[in-house]
Enzyme design. Structure first.
Site: not given
Ligand code: NA7
Length: 292
Positions: A172, A240
């Site tokens: 990936k 990232k």
């Molecule tokens: P998004 O739309 O930025 O969503 C990120 C998700 O991760 C979202 O549910 C966030 O929760 C969650 N998040 C981010 N930081 C944290 C921490 N510290 N603790 C718990 N949850 C967190 O990304 P995508 O859905 O486009 O992509 C997700 C992954 O798939 C990523 O690795 C891509 O590279 C591929 P929030 O809603 O902000 O509270």
């Protein structure tokens, strides 16, 4: 009887994936850091857990898809994390894009509980997530993939089993490196054409008739021409991934100078943007710089 699925991370990718699980009739428990993003899933019949730990304790298969390595560390190893609740015999599938090293560590933590683990990052963007047509890049044991398949097939159409734990993440990261370079190179080529006063769509038309024909011209070029940069794959996540790819290359002793240069570009584009933009916005960056 369908297994109970626990779904952690309802962002751009996770929300439509979880909705497809709900529509397919899987008993579903969800958790998201920002709880309000679970509202439509609760309407669709999912139960909202108070913590990843509570979710894991109720699930046969746990799927996580959160932003980056610190987010995965938090939802897995945090005090109320998945690993504190995961049951013996359960499966954990991490579809976030993170490092192969983190996947290997998660696999070991699952093995200590007697649970199976797959690193299974996805490709296909928000469109593929909505249609249930994602492509899963899987690392781990084939037998574990076979067990997870009935759940994953609700969200994806193709599954590449690429090797042991971490192999899905390795491929990936290599793949996203290529996408970053393709979009970056197309952006620079467009800025020459636009800078010369010619329309960018003519370049794309010619490219489509050449050996340079590629799906990036179908999917990203129209967004660049129409200057539509609402995030499907946000630039912060591509930035990232380039960092993770450079770290991995460094660990492997592999030289990736174009990726290193590309990361500088994506850093600059990300820093210059006030909003959350798709990574195709690198095209806008070069065209705006020309105007200054
Ligand atoms: P998004 O739309 O930025 O969503 C990120 C998700 O991760 C979202 O549910 C966030 O929760 C969650 N998040 C981010 N930081 C944290 C921490 N510290 N603790 C718990 N949850 C967190 O990304 P995508 O859905 O486009 O992509 C997700 C992954 O798939 C990523 O690795 C891509 O590279 C591929 P929030 O809603 O902000 O509270």
């Amino acid at each position: 009887m369908k297994p109970t699925v626990g779904f952690v991370g309802l962002g751009l990718m996770g929300r439509p994936m979880a909705l497809n699980l709900a529509r397919a009739g899987f008993p579903l428990v969800v958790w998201n850091r920002t709880a309000s993003k679970a509202d439509d899933l609760v309407v669709a019949g999912a139960r909202l857990a108070r913590s990843p730990r509570e979710l894991a304790a109720a699930a046969d298969v746990v799927i996580t898809i959160v932003s980056d390595p610190p987010a995965v560390e938090g939802v897995l190893w945090g005090a109320d994390g998945v690993l504190a609740g995961l049951r013996e015999g359960a499966l954990l599938v991490d579809s976030s894009t993170v490092s192969p090293g983190l996947a290997t560590r998660a696999a070991a933590a699952c093995a200590a509980i007697g649970a199976g683990f797959l690193d299974a990052p996805v490709t296909g963007g928000t469109w593929g997530a909505e249609k249930g047509e994602l492509v899963f890049l899987v690392g781990g044991e084939a037998a574990v993939l076979d067990r997870a398949r009935p759940v994953l097939e609700t969200m994806g159409k193709r599954f590449f089993h690429l090797g042991p734990h971490g192999a899905g993440q390795t491929v990936k990261l290599a793949m996203n490196l290529l996408f970053a370079l393709e979009v970056g190179a197309l952006s620079e080529a467009m800025s020459i054409v636009v800078g010369a006063g010619l329309p960018a769509d003519r370049l794309v038309e010619v490219m489509q008739a050449s050996m340079g024909r590629a799906p990036v011209l179908d999917i990203k070029a129209p967004l660049m021409i129409e200057q539509r940069y609402a995030p499907s794959f946000p630039i912060r996540l591509m930035h990232k991934d380039l960092g993770l790819a450079l770290d991995l290359a460094n660990q492997l002793g592999v030289s990736v100078p174009m990726a290193a240069a590309s990361r500088e570009v994506y850093s600059a584009v990300r820093g210059a943007a006030d909003e959350d933009l798709d990574y195709a916005a690198v095209a806008r960056y070069w065209q705006q710089r020309k105007k200054r």
